[in-house]
Structures are given as structure tokens and as C-alpha cells.
Design a protein around this motif. Structure first.
Motif, PDB file in Angstrom:
ATOM      1  N   LEU A   1       0.834  -1.207   0.000  1.00 42.72           N
ATOM      2  CA  LEU A   1       0.000   0.000   0.000  1.00 42.72           C
ATOM      3  C   LEU A   1       0.866   1.254   0.000  1.00 42.72           C
ATOM      4  O   LEU A   1       0.528   2.252  -0.648  1.00 42.72           O
ATOM      5  N   GLU A   2       1.970   1.207   0.713  1.00 41.49           N
ATOM      6  CA  GLU A   2       2.891   2.343   0.736  1.00 41.49           C
ATOM      7  C   GLU A   2       3.489   2.580  -0.647  1.00 41.49           C
ATOM      8  O   GLU A   2       3.646   3.739  -1.079  1.00 41.49           O
ATOM      9  N   GLN A   3       3.827   1.513  -1.341  1.00 42.50           N
ATOM     10  CA  GLN A   3       4.344   1.638  -2.703  1.00 42.50           C
ATOM     11  C   GLN A   3       3.325   2.304  -3.616  1.00 42.50           C
ATOM     12  O   GLN A   3       3.660   3.189  -4.410  1.00 42.50           O
ATOM     13  N   MET A   4       2.083   1.872  -3.497  1.00 39.15           N
ATOM     14  CA  MET A   4       1.020   2.453  -4.308  1.00 39.15           C
ATOM     15  C   MET A   4       0.855   3.938  -4.012  1.00 39.15           C
ATOM     16  O   MET A   4       0.666   4.763  -4.919  1.00 39.15           O
ATOM     17  N   HIS A   5       0.951   4.285  -2.738  1.00 36.52           N
ATOM     18  CA  HIS A   5       0.806   5.685  -2.320  1.00 36.52           C
ATOM     19  C   HIS A   5       1.915   6.551  -2.913  1.00 36.52           C
ATOM     20  O   HIS A   5       1.653   7.650  -3.444  1.00 36.52           O
ATOM     21  N   LYS A   6       3.130   6.072  -2.858  1.00 35.68           N
ATOM     22  CA  LYS A   6       4.262   6.821  -3.410  1.00 35.68           C
ATOM     23  C   LYS A   6       4.114   7.017  -4.916  1.00 35.68           C
ATOM     24  O   LYS A   6       4.443   8.088  -5.448  1.00 35.68           O
ATOM     25  N   ILE A   7       3.644   5.994  -5.587  1.00 30.54           N
ATOM     26  CA  ILE A   7       3.451   6.087  -7.039  1.00 30.54           C
ATOM     27  C   ILE A   7       2.387   7.130  -7.371  1.00 30.54           C
ATOM     28  O   ILE A   7       2.555   7.939  -8.286  1.00 30.54           O
ATOM     29  N   LEU A   8       1.296   7.141  -6.595  1.00 31.60           N
ATOM     30  CA  LEU A   8       0.227   8.101  -6.854  1.00 31.60           C
ATOM     31  C   LEU A   8       0.703   9.533  -6.631  1.00 31.60           C
ATOM     32  O   LEU A   8       0.327  10.445  -7.377  1.00 31.60           O
ATOM     33  N   LEU A   9       1.526   9.741  -5.621  1.00 26.59           N
ATOM     34  CA  LEU A   9       2.068  11.083  -5.372  1.00 26.59           C
ATOM     35  C   LEU A   9       2.927  11.539  -6.553  1.00 26.59           C
ATOM     36  O   LEU A   9       2.863  12.698  -6.971  1.00 26.59           O
ATOM     37  N   LYS A  10       3.719  10.613  -7.089  1.00 29.33           N
ATOM     38  CA  LYS A  10       4.555  10.948  -8.257  1.00 29.33           C
ATOM     39  C   LYS A  10       3.689  11.229  -9.478  1.00 29.33           C
ATOM     40  O   LYS A  10       3.989  12.128 -10.269  1.00 29.33           O
ATOM     41  N   MET A  11       2.612  10.460  -9.626  1.00 27.53           N
ATOM     42  CA  MET A  11       1.719  10.652 -10.759  1.00 27.53           C
ATOM     43  C   MET A  11       1.036  12.013 -10.709  1.00 27.53           C
ATOM     44  O   MET A  11       0.679  12.581 -11.749  1.00 27.53           O
ATOM     45  N   ASP A  12       0.832  12.528  -9.498  1.00 31.12           N
ATOM     46  CA  ASP A  12       0.183  13.835  -9.343  1.00 31.12           C
ATOM     47  C   ASP A  12       1.128  14.993  -9.653  1.00 31.12           C
ATOM     48  O   ASP A  12       0.678  16.131  -9.822  1.00 31.12           O
ATOM     49  N   GLU A  13       2.407  14.696  -9.667  1.00 34.82           N
ATOM     50  CA  GLU A  13       3.371  15.731  -9.997  1.00 34.82           C
ATOM     51  C   GLU A  13       3.370  15.974 -11.507  1.00 34.82           C
ATOM     52  O   GLU A  13       2.847  15.188 -12.275  1.00 34.82           O
ATOM     53  N   THR A  14       3.959  17.072 -11.910  1.00 31.49           N
ATOM     54  CA  THR A  14       4.051  17.357 -13.337  1.00 31.49           C
ATOM     55  C   THR A  14       5.131  16.475 -13.937  1.00 31.49           C
ATOM     56  O   THR A  14       6.316  16.695 -13.735  1.00 31.49           O
ATOM     57  N   VAL A  15       4.706  15.460 -14.651  1.00 29.35           N
ATOM     58  CA  VAL A  15       5.653  14.535 -15.280  1.00 29.35           C
ATOM     59  C   VAL A  15       5.293  14.369 -16.747  1.00 29.35           C
ATOM     60  O   VAL A  15       4.165  14.652 -17.164  1.00 29.35           O
ATOM     61  N   GLY A  16       6.227  13.877 -17.521  1.00 33.99           N
ATOM     62  CA  GLY A  16       5.973  13.625 -18.930  1.00 33.99           C
ATOM     63  C   GLY A  16       5.044  12.441 -19.114  1.00 33.99           C
ATOM     64  O   GLY A  16       4.837  11.645 -18.194  1.00 33.99           O
ATOM     65  N   ILE A  17       4.489  12.335 -20.300  1.00 30.48           N
ATOM     66  CA  ILE A  17       3.534  11.263 -20.588  1.00 30.48           C
ATOM     67  C   ILE A  17       4.168   9.889 -20.435  1.00 30.48           C
ATOM     68  O   ILE A  17       3.561   8.967 -19.892  1.00 30.48           O
ATOM     69  N   LYS A  18       5.410   9.719 -20.888  1.00 32.51           N
ATOM     70  CA  LYS A  18       6.076   8.421 -20.789  1.00 32.51           C
ATOM     71  C   LYS A  18       6.267   8.017 -19.332  1.00 32.51           C
ATOM     72  O   LYS A  18       5.981   6.879 -18.943  1.00 32.51           O
ATOM     73  N   GLU A  19       6.752   8.965 -18.512  1.00 33.90           N
ATOM     74  CA  GLU A  19       6.963   8.662 -17.093  1.00 33.90           C
ATOM     75  C   GLU A  19       5.636   8.355 -16.417  1.00 33.90           C
ATOM     76  O   GLU A  19       5.535   7.458 -15.584  1.00 33.90           O
ATOM     77  N   SER A  20       4.604   9.124 -16.778  1.00 29.97           N
ATOM     78  CA  SER A  20       3.281   8.908 -16.211  1.00 29.97           C
ATOM     79  C   SER A  20       2.757   7.516 -16.558  1.00 29.97           C
ATOM     80  O   SER A  20       2.174   6.821 -15.712  1.00 29.97           O
ATOM     81  N   ALA A  21       2.967   7.111 -17.799  1.00 25.49           N
ATOM     82  CA  ALA A  21       2.527   5.769 -18.229  1.00 25.49           C
ATOM     83  C   ALA A  21       3.287   4.677 -17.494  1.00 25.49           C
ATOM     84  O   ALA A  21       2.711   3.646 -17.122  1.00 25.49           O
ATOM     85  N   ASP A  22       4.581   4.886 -17.265  1.00 24.24           N
ATOM     86  CA  ASP A  22       5.393   3.912 -16.518  1.00 24.24           C
ATOM     87  C   ASP A  22       4.870   3.760 -15.092  1.00 24.24           C
ATOM     88  O   ASP A  22       4.779   2.654 -14.553  1.00 24.24           O
ATOM     89  N   LEU A  23       4.529   4.892 -14.475  1.00 23.91           N
ATOM     90  CA  LEU A  23       4.006   4.869 -13.108  1.00 23.91           C
ATOM     91  C   LEU A  23       2.639   4.188 -13.058  1.00 23.91           C
ATOM     92  O   LEU A  23       2.339   3.442 -12.125  1.00 23.91           O
TER      93      LEU A  23
END
Length: 233
Positions: free
Chosen positions: A125-147
Motif C-alpha cells: 500500500l505504501e508503494q502504491m501511495h508513493k506512485i500516486l504522489l509521483k503521478m500527481d506531480e508534473t511529469v511527462g507522458i512516458k513517465e506517467s505511463a510507466d508509473l
């Protein structure tokens, strides 16, 4: 050991291969078991050692056994890699398309969510939470898709159902590409991108709160957005 009956007209290597198949399916040979010497197998089946060696080589190439010089042959298989390689070839031959992938993914992720309600570990669950926080940041489409791919893989992992994860791994190459292709298209539309963002958080929060109904609603919203894009594809 129970011997197989040699069928008239069957090629020798097929006869030997069927012998190994039956030994595995019957439980006589299990993971990490040492396989009897080629000479012993040849005598048991009434075939030449070359025939046995040919099949052993074929099994080694396919990734089902490991041959160690000076030690012998063992049943050692990277199950995920073995299944994925086979499944990818079959799906390529059948020309499986994104529509078929979508409905299969929709089905097994719904099951994964239900099992994860009971089985998810705090660290997952912690891993999922960290990923969601990163997804909410301004990231490129490729990085967002990887997350996005990582998020769904952890959801499957959190089910702790080995068979479910095995089948998911078989589809991983096509599924990862599916996620990347469709997320890049969805993110262009801010309305759909926001629904997708909220649905991911909804899935995570439902797992934390162990609220299956809320989780099912979040999964439903998620796949509605993807299906909407699929129809335009």
C-alpha cells in the motif's frame, strides 16, 4: 514410476517428451528435482541415449530444465518468463487486439482488487501511495505511463494469488504497451485525465479503508474512461 504406452507411429523424441510431460503432470518430478541420468531413462523407455539427449536439449532451450556440467539436469524454470514467452508468441500468431486485452484486464483486475482487500501488505500500500504522489506531480507522458503500469502491477501483486499473477505476467508485454498507448491519449483530455487520477486514488483509498464497494466503483470509473478511449481507437 508409471510408464507411458508407446503409440504406434509416434516419433521417438515425441515418446520421450511425453514421458517427461507425464512425470511433471503426475508430480513425480517437481521444481528443483534432479532428473535421472540419460542412460537410466533410455533403458527404462527402450530408446537410444541420443533420443533422450535430444529432448533434454529441447527442454533446456525452452527454459524448463537446467543442465549443470558435472552435476546433472534439474527441473528449474522461471515460470513467469517461460509462460510470458510462450503466451506472447501465441497471441502474436492469433493477432490478439486491444479490445480483447481490455476485457481480460478488466476482469482480472476486478478480482485482484477483491483479493487485495484481504491480502495487501502495508508495504505494498505504501508503494502504491508513493506512485500516486509521483503521478500527481508534473511529469511527462512516458513517465506517467510507466508509473501507471507500476500501480496496476502492484495491485495484482497485492492479491497474492500466484495463478492470477502468473496469467498477468503472460500478458505483461502487451498489457504494458496497452496502458502506455491509452494513457497518453487519455491525458490529452483534462476531464478524462482527472477522472483517471481520481479513480487511481479511489482504488488506493478503498484498499486502505477495506471498502470493497468503493473500490469496485473506482475500478468501474477507471475502465469506463479507458473503454471510452478504446472505442475511438
Amino acid at each position: 514410476m508409471k510408464e507411458i504406452a508407446k503409440v504406434a507411429g509416434m516419433k521417438t523424441y515425441e515418446y520421450v517428451f511425453n514421458y517427461f510431460s507425464e512425470q511433471i503432470l503426475s508430480g513425480e518430478l517437481k521444481m528443483n528435482d534432479k532428473i535421472p541420468p540419460e542412460r537410466e531413462i533410455a533403458e527404462k523407455l527402450g530408446v537410444s541415449r541420443n533420443s533422450v539427449r535430444e529432448v533434454m536439449h529441447m527442454l533446456e532451450i525452452s527454459g524448463l530444465i537446467e543442465c549443470l556440467q558435472g552435476s546433472g539436469n534439474y527441473i528449474r524454470c522461471d515460470t513467469n518468463e517461460y509462460m510470458m514467452r510462450t503466451a506472447n508468441m501465441v497471441m502474436a500468431l492469433l493477432d490478439i487486439d486491444y479490445t480483447e486485452i481490455f476485457y481480460l484486464r478488466k476482469g482480472y483486475e476486478s478480482v485482484a482488487l477483491e483479493r487485495a482487500m484481504e491480502e495487501a501488505l502495508p508495504e505494498e500500500l505504501e508503494q502504491m501511495h508513493k506512485i500516486l504522489l509521483k503521478m500527481d506531480e508534473t511529469v511527462g507522458i512516458k513517465e506517467s505511463a510507466d508509473l501507471d503500469t507500476q500501480f496496476h502491477n502492484i495491485l495484482l501483486q497485492a492479491s497474492h494469488n500466484r495463478l492470477l499473477n502468473l496469467y498477468a505476467s503472460m500478458l505483461s508485454n502487451l498489457m504494458d504497451q496497452f496502458i502506455k498507448d491509452f494513457r497518453s491519449r487519455i491525458l490529452v483530455d483534462k476531464r478524462r485525465a482527472e477522472i483517471l487520477r481520481r479513480s487511481h486514488w479511489g482504488i488506493y483509498n478503498s484498499l486502505v479503508e477495506k471498502d470493497l464497494k468503493a473500490g469496485q466503483e473506482a475500478v468501474k470509473r477507471h475502465f469506463e474512461v479507458v473503454e471510452e478511449q478504446l472505442k475511438k481507437y
